[in-house]
Design a protein around this motif. Structure first.
Motif, PDB file in Angstrom:
ATOM      1  N   ALA A  18       0.839  -1.203   0.000  1.00 43.13           N
ATOM      2  CA  ALA A  18       0.000   0.000   0.000  1.00 43.13           C
ATOM      3  C   ALA A  18       0.873   1.252   0.000  1.00 43.13           C
ATOM      4  O   ALA A  18       0.607   2.203  -0.747  1.00 43.13           O
ATOM      5  N   LEU A  19       1.924   1.258   0.816  1.00 45.65           N
ATOM      6  CA  LEU A  19       2.838   2.409   0.842  1.00 45.65           C
ATOM      7  C   LEU A  19       3.479   2.633  -0.522  1.00 45.65           C
ATOM      8  O   LEU A  19       3.678   3.770  -0.945  1.00 45.65           O
ATOM      9  N   SER A  20       3.802   1.552  -1.199  1.00 46.12           N
ATOM     10  CA  SER A  20       4.449   1.648  -2.502  1.00 46.12           C
ATOM     11  C   SER A  20       3.537   2.254  -3.554  1.00 46.12           C
ATOM     12  O   SER A  20       4.005   2.815  -4.540  1.00 46.12           O
ATOM     13  N   GLU A  21       2.236   2.143  -3.365  1.00 42.12           N
ATOM     14  CA  GLU A  21       1.270   2.699  -4.310  1.00 42.12           C
ATOM     15  C   GLU A  21       0.994   4.181  -4.065  1.00 42.12           C
ATOM     16  O   GLU A  21       0.386   4.842  -4.900  1.00 42.12           O
ATOM     17  N   ALA A  22       1.445   4.687  -2.923  1.00 39.76           N
ATOM     18  CA  ALA A  22       1.181   6.092  -2.574  1.00 39.76           C
ATOM     19  C   ALA A  22       2.039   7.027  -3.423  1.00 39.76           C
ATOM     20  O   ALA A  22       3.130   6.663  -3.859  1.00 39.76           O
ATOM     21  N   ASP A  23       1.540   8.233  -3.635  1.00 38.28           N
ATOM     22  CA  ASP A  23       2.267   9.241  -4.407  1.00 38.28           C
ATOM     23  C   ASP A  23       3.361   9.919  -3.594  1.00 38.28           C
ATOM     24  O   ASP A  23       4.174  10.646  -4.145  1.00 38.28           O
ATOM     25  N   LEU A  48       3.618  -0.892  10.824  1.00 36.89           N
ATOM     26  CA  LEU A  48       4.533   0.134  10.313  1.00 36.89           C
ATOM     27  C   LEU A  48       5.784   0.244  11.188  1.00 36.89           C
ATOM     28  O   LEU A  48       6.898   0.385  10.681  1.00 36.89           O
ATOM     29  N   THR A  49       5.612   0.140  12.493  1.00 38.59           N
ATOM     30  CA  THR A  49       6.746   0.209  13.413  1.00 38.59           C
ATOM     31  C   THR A  49       7.664  -0.998  13.225  1.00 38.59           C
ATOM     32  O   THR A  49       8.893  -0.867  13.261  1.00 38.59           O
ATOM     33  N   ARG A  50       7.093  -2.161  12.999  1.00 38.62           N
ATOM     34  CA  ARG A  50       7.908  -3.358  12.716  1.00 38.62           C
ATOM     35  C   ARG A  50       8.678  -3.186  11.412  1.00 38.62           C
ATOM     36  O   ARG A  50       9.847  -3.570  11.309  1.00 38.62           O
ATOM     37  N   LEU A  51       8.017  -2.632  10.412  1.00 41.69           N
ATOM     38  CA  LEU A  51       8.691  -2.393   9.130  1.00 41.69           C
ATOM     39  C   LEU A  51       9.812  -1.364   9.277  1.00 41.69           C
ATOM     40  O   LEU A  51      10.850  -1.467   8.627  1.00 41.69           O
ATOM     41  N   ALA A  58      10.497   4.425   6.132  1.00 43.10           N
ATOM     42  CA  ALA A  58      11.004   5.579   6.882  1.00 43.10           C
ATOM     43  C   ALA A  58       9.789   6.376   7.353  1.00 43.10           C
ATOM     44  O   ALA A  58       8.701   6.267   6.778  1.00 43.10           O
ATOM     45  N   ARG A  59      10.003   7.173   8.391  1.00 41.03           N
ATOM     46  CA  ARG A  59       8.900   8.009   8.868  1.00 41.03           C
ATOM     47  C   ARG A  59       9.427   9.404   9.150  1.00 41.03           C
ATOM     48  O   ARG A  59      10.597   9.596   9.473  1.00 41.03           O
ATOM     49  N   GLU A  60       8.515  10.351   9.009  1.00 39.54           N
ATOM     50  CA  GLU A  60       8.827  11.736   9.346  1.00 39.54           C
ATOM     51  C   GLU A  60       7.672  12.292  10.155  1.00 39.54           C
ATOM     52  O   GLU A  60       6.503  11.994   9.890  1.00 39.54           O
ATOM     53  N   ARG A  61       7.998  13.038  11.173  1.00 39.92           N
ATOM     54  CA  ARG A  61       6.971  13.579  12.051  1.00 39.92           C
ATOM     55  C   ARG A  61       6.192  14.668  11.324  1.00 39.92           C
ATOM     56  O   ARG A  61       6.753  15.503  10.627  1.00 39.92           O
ATOM     57  N   GLN A  62       4.879  14.609  11.503  1.00 40.53           N
ATOM     58  CA  GLN A  62       3.990  15.667  11.034  1.00 40.53           C
ATOM     59  C   GLN A  62       2.976  15.899  12.146  1.00 40.53           C
ATOM     60  O   GLN A  62       2.073  15.081  12.353  1.00 40.53           O
ATOM     61  N   GLY A  63       3.162  16.983  12.860  1.00 36.29           N
ATOM     62  CA  GLY A  63       2.298  17.254  14.004  1.00 36.29           C
ATOM     63  C   GLY A  63       2.534  16.216  15.079  1.00 36.29           C
ATOM     64  O   GLY A  63       3.666  15.960  15.472  1.00 36.29           O
ATOM     65  N   ARG A  64       1.453  15.588  15.527  1.00 38.80           N
ATOM     66  CA  ARG A  64       1.559  14.573  16.580  1.00 38.80           C
ATOM     67  C   ARG A  64       1.693  13.160  16.028  1.00 38.80           C
ATOM     68  O   ARG A  64       1.786  12.206  16.785  1.00 38.80           O
ATOM     69  N   SER A  65       1.678  13.004  14.725  1.00 41.34           N
ATOM     70  CA  SER A  65       1.776  11.666  14.139  1.00 41.34           C
ATOM     71  C   SER A  65       2.938  11.610  13.146  1.00 41.34           C
ATOM     72  O   SER A  65       3.767  12.514  13.091  1.00 41.34           O
ATOM     73  N   PHE A  66       2.984  10.551  12.361  1.00 42.73           N
ATOM     74  CA  PHE A  66       4.060  10.348  11.395  1.00 42.73           C
ATOM     75  C   PHE A  66       3.496  10.142  10.007  1.00 42.73           C
ATOM     76  O   PHE A  66       2.377   9.662   9.840  1.00 42.73           O
ATOM     77  N   LEU A  67       4.313  10.485   9.033  1.00 45.70           N
ATOM     78  CA  LEU A  67       4.056  10.117   7.645  1.00 45.70           C
ATOM     79  C   LEU A  67       5.066   9.042   7.288  1.00 45.70           C
ATOM     80  O   LEU A  67       6.240   9.124   7.672  1.00 45.70           O
ATOM     81  N   TRP A  68       4.624   8.053   6.538  1.00 46.04           N
ATOM     82  CA  TRP A  68       5.428   6.865   6.251  1.00 46.04           C
ATOM     83  C   TRP A  68       5.741   6.771   4.768  1.00 46.04           C
ATOM     84  O   TRP A  68       4.899   7.075   3.928  1.00 46.04           O
ATOM     85  N   THR A  69       6.948   6.305   4.461  1.00 43.84           N
ATOM     86  CA  THR A  69       7.418   6.144   3.084  1.00 43.84           C
ATOM     87  C   THR A  69       8.154   4.816   2.974  1.00 43.84           C
ATOM     88  O   THR A  69       8.952   4.478   3.861  1.00 43.84           O
ATOM     89  N   PRO A  70       7.947   4.056   1.900  1.00 43.27           N
ATOM     90  CA  PRO A  70       8.717   2.813   1.741  1.00 43.27           C
ATOM     91  C   PRO A  70      10.168   3.130   1.365  1.00 43.27           C
ATOM     92  O   PRO A  70      10.436   4.080   0.638  1.00 43.27           O
ATOM     93  N   THR A  71      11.097   2.337   1.890  1.00 41.46           N
ATOM     94  CA  THR A  71      12.502   2.459   1.500  1.00 41.46           C
ATOM     95  C   THR A  71      12.970   1.188   0.803  1.00 41.46           C
ATOM     96  O   THR A  71      14.118   1.103   0.379  1.00 41.46           O
ATOM     97  N   ALA A  72      12.099   0.199   0.720  1.00 37.45           N
ATOM     98  CA  ALA A  72      12.384  -1.057   0.040  1.00 37.45           C
ATOM     99  C   ALA A  72      11.071  -1.582  -0.517  1.00 37.45           C
ATOM    100  O   ALA A  72      10.000  -1.085  -0.179  1.00 37.45           O
TER     101      ALA A  72
END
Length: 138
Positions: A18-23, A48-51, A58-72
């Motif tokens: 699903a992450l890989s399909e995101a823009d 996501l935390t296990r991944l 990878a994750r980056e903080r946005q406000g109080r939560s995170f945005l997630w991106t695939p690295t593999a």
């Protein structure tokens, strides 16, 4: 009606897919929505935390939560699972031998070609792809 339980690692693959399909970077809520209503938000965050621990997102903080991106990709995740299983066995050589002898001929040719390409030295100087060599005896 009872829910069908996913196989071990299947959910990780679905989340990574699903992450890989995101823009771009997406929230856990986006992933949850993408995979369907039968998953709890906390389950998605756990996966996501296990991944993240496996270094495939990878994750980056946005406000109080995170945005997630695939690295593999999902193939890398499957390779990590295979490696983890192999690392848990006492007789690695026997496990590898059993794995190779159980492969269909086409997969065995691909594996042999990949191993040949990975070896340093004169045998690795040919500039051919595994598909080019698939008809040769190994």
């Amino acid at each position: 009606m009872a829910r069908v339980r996913r196989g071990q690692g299947e959910l990780e693959g679905q989340v990574l897919g699903a992450l890989s399909e995101a823009d771009g970077p997406v929230s856990a809520a986006w992933v949850q929505q993408r995979l369907g209503d039968d998953l709890a938000y906390t389950t998605v965050v756990t996966i996501l935390t296990r991944l993240l621990a496996k270094d495939v997102v990878a994750r980056e903080r946005q406000g109080r939560s995170f945005l997630w991106t695939p690295t593999a990709d999902v193939a890398r995740l499957a390779a990590l699972r295979m490696r983890r299983l192999l690392d848990g066995e006492r007789d690695r050589e026997a496990v590898l031998a059993s794995f190779v002898t159980a492969l269909p001929p086409g997969d065995e040719r691909v594996l042999r070609a990949l191993l040949e390409d990975a070896e340093p030295g004169p045998a690795n100087t040919r500039n051919t792809s595994p598909a080019d060599r698939s008809g040769t005896q190994c």
